[in-house]
Design an enzyme around this catalytic site. Structure first.
Site, PDB file in Angstrom:
ATOM      1  N   GLY A 189       0.663  -1.348   0.119  1.00 40.02           N
ATOM      2  CA  GLY A 189      -0.003   0.077   0.010  1.00 40.02           C
ATOM      3  C   GLY A 189       0.678   1.093   0.112  1.00 40.02           C
ATOM      4  N   PHE A 216       6.301  -6.801   8.112  1.00 38.32           N
ATOM      5  CA  PHE A 216       5.997  -7.871   8.974  1.00 38.32           C
ATOM      6  C   PHE A 216       5.119  -8.883   8.096  1.00 38.32           C
ATOM      7  CE2 PHE A 216       3.395  -8.673  13.114  1.00 38.32           C
ATOM      8  CZ  PHE A 216       4.594  -9.601  13.809  1.00 38.32           C
ATOM      9  N   LEU A 276       1.973   2.174   9.306  1.00 37.73           N
ATOM     10  CA  LEU A 276       1.509   0.655   9.552  1.00 37.73           C
ATOM     11  C   LEU A 276      -0.006   0.993   9.778  1.00 37.73           C
ATOM     12  CD1 LEU A 276       3.470   0.274  13.105  1.00 37.73           C
ATOM     13  CD2 LEU A 276       4.175  -0.503  10.624  1.00 37.73           C
ATOM     14  N   ALA A 277      -0.726  -0.289   9.322  1.00 40.82           N
ATOM     15  CA  ALA A 277      -2.018  -0.635   9.347  1.00 40.82           C
ATOM     16  C   ALA A 277      -2.233  -2.108   9.940  1.00 40.82           C
ATOM     17  CB  ALA A 277      -2.723  -0.414   7.952  1.00 40.82           C
ATOM     18  N   TYR A 292      -7.068   9.530   6.732  1.00 40.80           N
ATOM     19  CA  TYR A 292      -8.232   9.677   5.818  1.00 40.80           C
ATOM     20  C   TYR A 292      -9.347  10.332   6.535  1.00 40.80           C
ATOM     21  CZ  TYR A 292     -11.601   8.150   2.640  1.00 40.80           C
ATOM     22  OH  TYR A 292     -12.727   8.398   1.445  1.00 40.80           O
ATOM     23  N   TYR A 346     -16.051   5.931   9.283  1.00 43.34           N
ATOM     24  CA  TYR A 346     -14.630   6.207   9.383  1.00 43.34           C
ATOM     25  C   TYR A 346     -14.369   7.440  10.042  1.00 43.34           C
ATOM     26  CZ  TYR A 346      -9.791   5.761   7.813  1.00 43.34           C
ATOM     27  OH  TYR A 346      -8.328   5.586   7.963  1.00 43.34           O
ATOM     28  N   VAL A 370      -7.935   0.909  -2.918  1.00 42.00           N
ATOM     29  CA  VAL A 370      -8.093  -0.520  -2.215  1.00 42.00           C
ATOM     30  C   VAL A 370      -6.887  -0.861  -1.941  1.00 42.00           C
ATOM     31  CG1 VAL A 370      -8.549  -2.851  -3.148  1.00 42.00           C
ATOM     32  CG2 VAL A 370      -9.481  -0.881  -4.339  1.00 42.00           C
ATOM     33  N   THR A 371      -6.709  -1.336  -0.583  1.00 40.86           N
ATOM     34  CA  THR A 371      -5.455  -2.025  -0.059  1.00 40.86           C
ATOM     35  C   THR A 371      -6.065  -3.010   1.033  1.00 40.86           C
ATOM     36  OG1 THR A 371      -5.536  -0.470   1.890  1.00 40.86           O
ATOM     37  CG2 THR A 371      -4.178   0.351   0.209  1.00 40.86           C
TER      38      THR A 371
HETATM   39  P1  NAD Z   1      -1.817  -1.782   3.832  1.00 44.42           P
HETATM   40  O1  NAD Z   1      -2.487  -2.966   4.552  1.00 44.42           O
HETATM   41  O2  NAD Z   1      -1.589  -1.897   2.268  1.00 44.42           O
HETATM   42  O3  NAD Z   1      -0.383  -1.755   4.425  1.00 44.42           O
HETATM   43  C1  NAD Z   1       0.047  -1.575   5.895  1.00 44.42           C
HETATM   44  C2  NAD Z   1       1.566  -2.001   6.120  1.00 44.42           C
HETATM   45  O4  NAD Z   1       1.956  -2.240   7.524  1.00 44.42           O
HETATM   46  C3  NAD Z   1       1.723  -3.332   5.431  1.00 44.42           C
HETATM   47  O5  NAD Z   1       3.130  -3.305   4.689  1.00 44.42           O
HETATM   48  C4  NAD Z   1       2.024  -4.451   6.569  1.00 44.42           C
HETATM   49  O6  NAD Z   1       2.760  -5.395   6.523  1.00 44.42           O
HETATM   50  C5  NAD Z   1       2.787  -3.525   7.566  1.00 44.42           C
HETATM   51  N1  NAD Z   1       2.396  -3.623   9.117  1.00 44.42           N
HETATM   52  C6  NAD Z   1       1.297  -4.243   9.759  1.00 44.42           C
HETATM   53  N2  NAD Z   1       1.373  -4.392  11.051  1.00 44.42           N
HETATM   54  C7  NAD Z   1       2.864  -4.296  11.074  1.00 44.42           C
HETATM   55  C8  NAD Z   1       3.788  -4.536  12.295  1.00 44.42           C
HETATM   56  N3  NAD Z   1       3.257  -4.823  13.480  1.00 44.42           N
HETATM   57  N4  NAD Z   1       4.970  -4.259  11.926  1.00 44.42           N
HETATM   58  C9  NAD Z   1       5.503  -4.099  10.868  1.00 44.42           C
HETATM   59  N5  NAD Z   1       4.798  -3.723   9.757  1.00 44.42           N
HETATM   60  C10 NAD Z   1       3.542  -4.086   9.892  1.00 44.42           C
HETATM   61  O7  NAD Z   1      -2.526  -0.404   4.407  1.00 44.42           O
HETATM   62  P2  NAD Z   1      -2.502   1.046   3.858  1.00 44.42           P
HETATM   63  O8  NAD Z   1      -3.823   1.137   3.277  1.00 44.42           O
HETATM   64  O9  NAD Z   1      -1.374   1.387   2.724  1.00 44.42           O
HETATM   65  O10 NAD Z   1      -2.492   1.924   5.129  1.00 44.42           O
HETATM   66  C11 NAD Z   1      -1.100   2.498   5.452  1.00 44.42           C
HETATM   67  C12 NAD Z   1      -1.854   3.702   6.334  1.00 44.42           C
HETATM   68  O11 NAD Z   1      -2.631   4.629   5.001  1.00 44.42           O
HETATM   69  C13 NAD Z   1      -2.827   3.320   7.289  1.00 44.42           C
HETATM   70  O12 NAD Z   1      -2.404   4.430   8.394  1.00 44.42           O
HETATM   71  C14 NAD Z   1      -4.056   3.796   6.586  1.00 44.42           C
HETATM   72  O13 NAD Z   1      -4.787   4.088   7.683  1.00 44.42           O
HETATM   73  C15 NAD Z   1      -3.681   5.089   5.933  1.00 44.42           C
HETATM   74  N6  NAD Z   1      -4.701   5.378   4.613  1.00 44.42           N
HETATM   75  C16 NAD Z   1      -4.991   4.252   4.039  1.00 44.42           C
HETATM   76  C17 NAD Z   1      -6.047   4.715   2.937  1.00 44.42           C
HETATM   77  C18 NAD Z   1      -6.713   3.785   2.078  1.00 44.42           C
HETATM   78  O14 NAD Z   1      -7.771   4.060   1.406  1.00 44.42           O
HETATM   79  N7  NAD Z   1      -6.008   2.480   1.878  1.00 44.42           N
HETATM   80  C19 NAD Z   1      -6.483   5.974   2.843  1.00 44.42           C
HETATM   81  C20 NAD Z   1      -5.963   7.186   3.699  1.00 44.42           C
HETATM   82  C21 NAD Z   1      -5.005   6.783   4.570  1.00 44.42           C
END
Ligand code: NAD
Length: 392
Positions: free
Chosen positions: A51, A73, A138-139, A223, A233, A270-271
């Site tokens: 993501g 992770f 991190l998510a 977000y 949300y 989409v993630t």
């Molecule tokens: P994602 O699931 O694609 O990525 C999350 C990453 O965190 C992955 O690489 C995962 O392996 C890593 N991770 C999770 N737990 C971990 C741990 N304990 N140690 C190390 N790594 C760990 O998610 P994303 O959508 O890219 O989200 C990332 C950030 O962006 C979050 O804060 C999310 O809220 C924010 N965000 C997402 C969106 C969306 O629509 N997807 C929009 C705005 C903001």
């Protein structure tokens, strides 16, 4: 072996190494095709395998020419079980970065833990001296805090329940869903997992070890979205955690000298994480349709390249009155949101394809796990045991 997608609910339990490599390559090629950025040179990315974190690592490397350490992770292939997509993405990213002459090393472990913080800081001291940027992406569904307490996050409303449309993407059926409010304890736990406590712990640990430069920048992602998703949300349990993240950005900037912290409000995409939030996938499918038709659709890499190139490192940081960088500027444009909301009102099972980009949603979902990419032979045997070069 031949690897096929196995979708269970909102995750896919298999990942395709060649497909993940192709997806990473295409993000790198996009970044290479854009003008360079005068930005950070030594970047730590927490949550670097999927993501927004992966895209940030690619933008830092290929737009700014930065050395990166990524914390992930993930699991490698084991026997007949494929590795995680994040593992294959990272293996591919390192392979390309090393071939192109960039420093890139990865630590695989729980970023919330004290051990991984210590290990990462030791690597920074040994190889880079100090970092000048930290991306916090991190998510996670749960966090084990330094005292051993395990916190679990929930995706619920707060105060009262909320009923709206949702989609079962598999059957393509729209139904109504009621989301029940989180308890105070669930909200607190969600804030512990997805709020800013761990982010601040990282910056404090880096500062204490003299492993972060004076003038360093740190960014975490959030977000906001339109009103129709607010109960789920922005005003929901996850929104409380994001409010804490924003407060933490102010605290870091005020309390940790030499470090500027920002929140980047990113676009809905989409993630693995967003797929798990009720109501949001239907909103994303409609949003994709509207933004693609208006010619303003972006994926993770377009968002993160623009964040680095235009908003963070183009002279002065472009933030709103609350110090948030608005990467959701195109998503929140009035004309876009008006179209989304009128489609939201009229969408039903029979006019689904007309109102929403369901195929686009599925394509992006499969692509997260290395499937549905052009020029990948999915009938071919593939070795699922792929090493990450810096992890022995
Ligand atoms: P994602 O699931 O694609 O990525 C999350 C990453 O965190 C992955 O690489 C995962 O392996 C890593 N991770 C999770 N737990 C971990 C741990 N304990 N140690 C190390 N790594 C760990 O998610 P994303 O959508 O890219 O989200 C990332 C950030 O962006 C979050 O804060 C999310 O809220 C924010 N965000 C997402 C969106 C969306 O629509 N997807 C929009 C705005 C903001």
């Amino acid at each position: 072996m031949v690897v096929t997608p196995k979708v269970r609910g909102f995750i896919c339990t298999t990942a395709h190494p060649t497909g993940c490599r192709a997806a990473v390559k295409s993000q790198i090629e996009y970044t290479k095709s854009q003008p360079k950025t005068e930005g950070p040179k030594k970047v730590l990315v927490l949550g670097a395998s999927m993501g927004y974190g992966l895209a940030s690592r690619i933008a830092a490397t290929y737009s700014c020419g930065a050395a990166t350490i990524g914390v992930i992770f993930d699991k490698p292939g084991d026997g007949k079980r494929t590795g995680t997509a994040g593992w294959y993405n990272t293996a591919a990213f390192e392979e390309f970065a090393h071939t192109d002459g960039y420093y890139a090393k990865t630590i695989n472990g729980d970023a919330y833990s004290k051990e991984v913080k210590e290990q990462t800081i030791a690597l920074i001291k040994q190889d880079l001296g100090k970092v000048d940027m930290v991306v916090y992406s991190l998510a996670a569904p749960r966090r084990t805090a330094p005292d051993g307490t395990v916190y679990t996050s929930v995706l619920k409303t707060t105060g009262k329940s909320y009923t709206n449309k949702t989609i079962d993407l598999k059957t393509k059926k729209i139904s109504e869903i009621t989301i029940e409010p989180a308890t105070e304890q669930e909200i607190e736990q969600t804030v512990k997992v997805m709020g800013g406590e761990d982010w601040k712990d990282w910056i404090l640990a880096l500062k204490a070890a003299d492993a972060i430069t004076d003038g360093a920048v740190t960014v975490a992602y959030s977000y906001i979205g339109p009103e129709l998703t607010h109960p789920m949300y922005y005003d929901g349990s996850i929104g409380r955690a994001k409010a804490h993240l924003l407060k933490t950005a102010q605290e870091i900037t005020e309390q940790i000298s030499g470090v500027q912290a920002y929140i980047s409000v990113n676009k809905a995409l989409v993630t693995q994480s967003s797929a798990a939030i009720p109501i949001v996938p239907l909103y994303i499918s409609i949003l994709y349709k509207v933004m693609k038709e208006a010619g303003v659709h972006e994926g993770c890499i377009e968002q993160m390249y623009r964040l680095f190139h235009q908003k963070l490192f183009d002279g002065s940081v472009q933030a709103d009155s609350e110090n948030r960088i608005r990467m959701d500027d195109l998503e929140m444009r009035e004309d876009i949101q008006q179209k989304v909301s009128s489609l939201w009102e009229k969408i039903h099972d029979e006019n689904l394809e007309e109102c929403a980009d369901i195929d686009g949603y599925w394509h992006d979902f499969y692509e997260l796990f290395g499937f549905d990419l052009p020029d990948v032979d999915y009938d071919a045997d593939v070795d699922i045991h792929v090493p990450i070069q810096s992890i022995q």
